[in-house]
Design a protein around this motif. Structure first.
Motif, PDB file in Angstrom:
ATOM      1  N   THR A  45      -0.998   1.417  -6.977  1.00 16.00           N
ATOM      2  CA  THR A  45      -2.026   2.045  -6.143  1.00 16.00           C
ATOM      3  C   THR A  45      -2.938   0.973  -5.576  1.00 16.00           C
ATOM      4  OG1 THR A  45      -1.970   4.023  -7.520  1.00 16.00           O
ATOM      5  CG2 THR A  45      -3.882   3.747  -6.100  1.00 16.00           C
ATOM      6  N   VAL A  46      -3.171   1.024  -4.272  1.00 18.90           N
ATOM      7  CA  VAL A  46      -4.053   0.080  -3.591  1.00 18.90           C
ATOM      8  C   VAL A  46      -5.490   0.535  -3.838  1.00 18.90           C
ATOM      9  CG1 VAL A  46      -4.689  -0.900  -1.359  1.00 18.90           C
ATOM     10  CG2 VAL A  46      -2.291  -0.360  -1.849  1.00 18.90           C
ATOM     11  N   HIS A  47      -6.331  -0.368  -4.359  1.00 20.53           N
ATOM     12  CA  HIS A  47      -7.686   0.017  -4.751  1.00 20.53           C
ATOM     13  C   HIS A  47      -8.745  -0.229  -3.682  1.00 20.53           C
ATOM     14  CE1 HIS A  47      -6.435   1.008  -8.768  1.00 20.53           C
ATOM     15  NE2 HIS A  47      -5.771  -0.132  -8.826  1.00 20.53           N
ATOM     16  N   GLN A  48      -8.421  -1.008  -2.643  1.00 22.51           N
ATOM     17  CA  GLN A  48      -9.400  -1.248  -1.575  1.00 22.51           C
ATOM     18  C   GLN A  48      -8.673  -1.382  -0.249  1.00 22.51           C
ATOM     19  OE1 GLN A  48     -11.244  -4.906  -2.900  1.00 22.51           O
ATOM     20  NE2 GLN A  48     -10.016  -6.119  -1.525  1.00 22.51           N
ATOM     21  N   ASP A  49      -9.365  -1.027   0.832  1.00 22.24           N
ATOM     22  CA  ASP A  49      -8.793  -1.194   2.166  1.00 22.24           C
ATOM     23  C   ASP A  49      -8.543  -2.669   2.420  1.00 22.24           C
ATOM     24  OD1 ASP A  49      -9.293   1.486   2.392  1.00 22.24           O
ATOM     25  OD2 ASP A  49     -10.794   1.317   3.970  1.00 22.24           O
ATOM     26  N   GLY A  50      -7.489  -2.972   3.149  1.00 22.56           N
ATOM     27  CA  GLY A  50      -7.256  -4.366   3.515  1.00 22.56           C
ATOM     28  C   GLY A  50      -5.790  -4.653   3.799  1.00 22.56           C
ATOM     29  N   TRP A  51      -5.535  -5.917   4.106  1.00 21.33           N
ATOM     30  CA  TRP A  51      -4.197  -6.385   4.449  1.00 21.33           C
ATOM     31  C   TRP A  51      -3.450  -6.765   3.179  1.00 21.33           C
ATOM     32  CZ3 TRP A  51      -2.321  -5.918   9.256  1.00 21.33           C
ATOM     33  CH2 TRP A  51      -3.248  -5.642  10.260  1.00 21.33           C
ATOM     34  N   ILE A  52      -2.276  -6.171   2.976  1.00 22.74           N
ATOM     35  CA  ILE A  52      -1.474  -6.498   1.808  1.00 22.74           C
ATOM     36  C   ILE A  52      -0.103  -6.992   2.258  1.00 22.74           C
ATOM     37  CG2 ILE A  52      -2.659  -4.844   0.326  1.00 22.74           C
ATOM     38  CD1 ILE A  52      -0.253  -3.038   0.520  1.00 22.74           C
ATOM     39  N   SER A  64      -3.539  -1.484   4.745  1.00 21.47           N
ATOM     40  CA  SER A  64      -3.399  -0.282   3.940  1.00 21.47           C
ATOM     41  C   SER A  64      -4.773   0.230   3.538  1.00 21.47           C
ATOM     42  CB  SER A  64      -2.572  -0.590   2.693  1.00 21.47           C
ATOM     43  OG  SER A  64      -2.392   0.569   1.935  1.00 21.47           O
ATOM     44  N   LYS A  65      -4.868   1.526   3.382  1.00 23.50           N
ATOM     45  CA  LYS A  65      -6.114   2.167   2.963  1.00 23.50           C
ATOM     46  C   LYS A  65      -6.170   2.286   1.445  1.00 23.50           C
ATOM     47  CE  LYS A  65      -7.751   3.248   7.010  1.00 23.50           C
ATOM     48  NZ  LYS A  65      -8.974   2.664   7.487  1.00 23.50           N
ATOM     49  N   ALA A  66      -7.377   2.319   0.913  1.00 18.36           N
ATOM     50  CA  ALA A  66      -7.564   2.539  -0.519  1.00 18.36           C
ATOM     51  C   ALA A  66      -6.976   3.891  -0.892  1.00 18.36           C
ATOM     52  CB  ALA A  66      -9.045   2.485  -0.870  1.00 18.36           C
TER      53      ALA A  66
END
Length: 121
Positions: free
Chosen positions: A61-68, A21-23
């Motif tokens: 809200t996702v705060h940083q790019d990465g795998w969630i 997911s993107k920030a």
């Protein structure tokens, strides 16, 4: 203006979904209870992952790019994932170049004057 690309995720009890997911992405729980585990990151000498529990109607809200990871708890769950649409690569480069050259007004004025005085071939 940023447009959001959204999709609906339906999960059965205990089912997990692992995705990148993107920030700035938003997870909105539409039913059930979700456990959202954020992307791993370093804190000192340890790797940590942030967790959030979402009840129906809550958002994260996702705060940083990465795998969630999104896991459904207590029965089935559904959520809506809204991700910011990617800007075309040339738009990103153009905006970066404009920001860089805006710091040097003398150069841009000189280039603009030279371009305007050029005769057609």
């Amino acid at each position: 203006m940023k447009h959001l690309a959204s999709r609906r995720l339906d999960l059965d009890a205990g089912e997990s979904l692992f995705f990148h997911s993107k920030a700035g992405s938003a997870l909105i729980s539409s039913s059930g209870t979700l456990l959202v585990t954020g992307a791993p990151r370093w804190l000192g000498e340890q790797v940590v992952c942030s967790d959030a529990v979402l009840e129906a109607g809550q958002s994260h809200t996702v705060h940083q790019d990465g795998w969630i990871t999104v896991t459904a708890q207590h029965g089935g769950a559904a959520c809506i994932l809204s991700q910011p649409a990617r800007a075309p690569q040339w738009e990103t480069l153009l905006s970066a170049a404009m920001a860089f050259f805006s710091r040097f007004p003398g150069i841009t004025r000189a280039l603009r004057g030279r371009y305007r005085s050029a005769k057609p071939v």
